[in-house]
Motif scaffolding. Structure first.
Motif, PDB file in Angstrom:
ATOM      1  N   GLU A 320     -27.489  36.645  38.662  1.00  0.00           N
ATOM      2  CA  GLU A 320     -28.128  35.765  37.685  1.00  0.00           C
ATOM      3  C   GLU A 320     -28.695  36.628  36.571  1.00  0.00           C
ATOM      4  O   GLU A 320     -29.127  37.749  36.812  1.00  0.00           O
ATOM      5  N   GLN A 322     -29.360  36.552  31.866  1.00  0.00           N
ATOM      6  CA  GLN A 322     -29.641  35.742  30.666  1.00  0.00           C
ATOM      7  C   GLN A 322     -28.494  34.778  30.388  1.00  0.00           C
ATOM      8  O   GLN A 322     -27.327  35.128  30.567  1.00  0.00           O
ATOM      9  N   HIS A 323     -28.862  33.595  29.923  1.00  0.00           N
ATOM     10  CA  HIS A 323     -27.836  32.606  29.591  1.00  0.00           C
ATOM     11  C   HIS A 323     -27.365  32.797  28.162  1.00  0.00           C
ATOM     12  O   HIS A 323     -28.149  33.131  27.290  1.00  0.00           O
ATOM     13  N   GLU A 325     -25.070  31.007  24.934  1.00  0.00           N
ATOM     14  CA  GLU A 325     -24.575  29.692  24.512  1.00  0.00           C
ATOM     15  C   GLU A 325     -23.450  29.785  23.517  1.00  0.00           C
ATOM     16  O   GLU A 325     -22.614  28.900  23.399  1.00  0.00           O
ATOM     17  N   ILE A 396     -26.123  39.686  31.246  1.00  0.00           N
ATOM     18  CA  ILE A 396     -25.715  38.300  31.543  1.00  0.00           C
ATOM     19  C   ILE A 396     -25.356  38.298  33.024  1.00  0.00           C
ATOM     20  O   ILE A 396     -24.560  39.103  33.460  1.00  0.00           O
ATOM     21  N   HIS A 400     -22.850  33.587  35.680  1.00  0.00           N
ATOM     22  CA  HIS A 400     -22.792  32.867  34.408  1.00  0.00           C
ATOM     23  C   HIS A 400     -21.676  33.448  33.527  1.00  0.00           C
ATOM     24  O   HIS A 400     -20.928  32.713  32.872  1.00  0.00           O
TER      25      HIS A 400
END
Ligand SMILES: Nc1ncnc2c1ncn2[C@@H]1O[C@H](COP(=O)(O)OP(=O)(O)OP(=O)(O)O)[C@@H](O)[C@H]1O
Length: 570
Positions: A320, A322-323, A325, A396, A400
């Motif tokens: 897991e 950072q997301h 976009e 990241i 993800h």
């Protein structure tokens, strides 16, 4: 032993039940001492032996036997079940750890080494708990009990019988300096031999085609020879390490007799006490002999714990993180070296906007695949960084990242199972009609229709029952199903004819409309319409532009196009 405990603690594996199992094993060994202790008691109390005493002894012995059986069963059960449980837990943790390793570390070990780690060395880890540790502790405790009794009866005799023990222990540690490296060497040889055996079996088809089956056979035979040597060495060093200290410890009986002679000379030795001490000392010698065999064996088995511990210390990619976009890629002054080799990539900087189609071209060995693998986060860069949405790719979380990024190369990895099972990896919820329409986009639908079991058709280990082109198309169908936000393609159509290649690529571009695509291609006709073409040479970017721009500005690109056109015409 240190690594063993660290491994258990680091993984929060409770050894409370194991301790109970070990406790029962100790009790079982102590019960074995009962007849001896009984004789000692009878001698010391000078009890008159009548039929009633014998009857009490018989009952006591029967009770002891039943207790011993209960301890053996319960202790054995606990040790087995708990050691299997601990091993299973650890195996799952380390398998999970494995999938978080960067690809370079994963590929840094050969198949045989991984196989040995997860089978043999785990088995050795398990055996420490299921058998050996309890045995060693039980024998040491029995020895301590006997020493205490002898010390109580005649302290000087207790000291005399133990006198050679410090020398035996020191000698064991000195000999371990030769024994421990030979354990490691043998373990290394075993792993290398398994790897070489794998390579031999896998390469046999190719070697048969070239009629040179002996090519890999002689290195394998040499390896087996080396394995034999390391096996012999471990036997030799292990034999000396166990026998010599064992023998010295057993000299305790000589020092015992010597001390007895000295005490008798001063006329202070009671014959009954001496007899009791002699009996107990003989038993102590037997225990020391057993320990001298068990301890080196324990040393062999615990080296596996070090290997498992070392695996867990390898740096992993976070699951897991950072997301992101936006799916634009920034490559900033990226350089990369394979191990100690000279740099494969030098100072690469590139911006790939979201939704664009970038192509990477260049001579063989110019570093295209390496660059793509760094864009996929398979290995950390030596310097500089790869960012997606201005976030360093290492930050990241890999879960993800790979939900949004898909890397497909020409060596498609398939799993033994059906066509459906292999496709569902990309989208577990896809219906059969979606699967079939995806297969039609890669031109596989007629092939599937012709199979009696259709989507359920088994494809064999790594797609053994499929042609090279069918394997690639199945891999591309998975890519279509996945519909990730970033698609990295490393010559994904190398096994397809031009018509199929064009059909498949058109469908990929249609499905990935608005997504970021980076593709390596040797056939330049497949990338003429790319938004930007990146030309690489010797690990550097030497030109970037559209096909038309590069034709005008880059002589190297013109050369590449001429070669590619000739190859295509041919
Ligand atoms: N795992 C590796 N270990 C060491 N060197 C490697 C490794 N993989 C590739 N290389 C070396 O790195 C250089 C670049 O290889 P790379 O596969 O990136 O080139 P490429 O441009 O994709 O080649 P091709 O078009 O032939 O596939 C080559 O010299 C290759 O020998």
């Amino acid at each position: 032993m240190m690594h063993l405990l660290k491994l258990l603690n680091a993984n929060h594996i409770s050894y409370r039940s194991l301790n109970l199992g070990i406790g029962l094993k100790v009790l079982e060994e102590l019960i074995d001492l009962l007849p001896l202790l009984l004789v000692v008691w009878l001698l010391s109390s000078q009890h008159t032996m009548d039929s009633q005493t014998f009857l009490v002894i018989v009952v006591a012995m029967l009770f002891a036997l039943i207790l011993k059986w209960v301890c053996a069963q319960a202790g054995g059960y606990l040790n087995f079940t708990e050691s299997y449980k601990a091993t299973n837990t650890l195996r799952s943790i380390l398998l999970d750890h494995l999938r978080r390793l960067p690809l370079n570390l994963l590929l840094g070990k050969r198949a045989g080494q991984w196989q040995r780690l997860f089978t043999t060395q785990f088995k050795q880890f398990e055996e420490v708990f299921s058998h050996l540790l309890a045995d060693v502790i039980a024998h040491i405790l029995c020895l301590i009990v006997l020493v205490i009794i002898v010390a109580y009866l005649a302290p000087i005799l207790a000291i005399s019988v133990l006198a050679p023990l410090p020398i035996a222990i020191a000698l064991y540690y000195w000999l371990s300096r030769y024994f421990t490296p030979s354990i490691k060497e043998d373990s290394h040889e075993q792993a290398q031999t398994s790897s070489q055996l794998f390579e031999y079996i896998h390469g046999l088809t190719t070697l048969k085609h070239f009629a040179v089956t002996d090519l890999l056979l002689s290195p394998l035979v040499n390896r087996l020879q080396a394995l034999r040597q390391s096996g012999l060495k471990i036997e030799k060093t292990g034999g000396i390490t166990s026998q010599l200290p064992g023998l010295i410890a057993q000299a305790g009986i000589v020092s015992f007799l010597l001390a007895s002679a000295l005490i008798t000379a001063s006329g202070e030795l009671d014959l009954t006490i001496w007899l009791m001490c002699a009996l107990l000392s003989l038993y102590m010698m037997q225990i020391q002999h057993t320990l001298s065999m068990l301890i080196p064996e324990l040393a062999v088995l615990t080296t596996a714990s070090k290997a498992l511990f070392d695996l867990q210390q390898l740096p992993t990619q976070a699951l897991e993180g950072q997301h992101i976009e936006h799916f634009d890629i920034q490559v900033q002054q990226l350089s990369f070296c394979y191990a100690q080799n000279p740099p494969t990539l030098h100072n690469i900087s590139l911006n790939i906007p979201k939704g664009s189609f970038f192509a990477i071209v260049g001579a063989s060995g110019s570093g295209k695949s390496t660059l793509l693998s760094l864009l996929a986060g398979f290995q950390p860069s030596s310097s500089g960084q790869v960012c997606i949405d201005n976030t360093n790719i290492d930050d990241i979380g890999s879960r993800h990242l790979y939900q949004n990024l898909l890397h497909v190369d020409q060596h498609i990895q398939l799993f033994s199972g059906s066509i459906r099972e292999n496709l569902l990896i990309a989208d577990p919820n896809a219906s059969d009609s979606i699967l079939m329409s995806t297969l039609s986009k890669v031109g596989l639908h007629t092939f599937i229709d012709s199979l009696p079991d259709g989507l359920n058709h088994p494809i064999g280990e790594n797609g053994l029952f499929l042609s090279g082109g069918e394997k690639q198309r199945l891999g591309l169908a998975r890519a279509l199903l996945r519909n990730a936000n970033i698609l990295l393609l490393d010559e994904p159509t190398s096994a397809l004819d031009q018509t199929t290649e064009q059909h498949v690529l058109e469908n990929i571009h249609r499905s990935y409309e608005g997504k970021t695509i980076v593709m390596i291609a040797h056939r330049l006709n497949t990338i003429r319409y790319a938004d930007q073409i990146v030309l690489m040479d010797k690990g550097q970017i030497i030109a970037v532009g559209t096909h038309t721009e590069l034709l005008k500005t880059s002589p190297d690109y013109q050369k590449l196009v001429n070669h590619s056109d000739k190859a295509t015409t041919l």
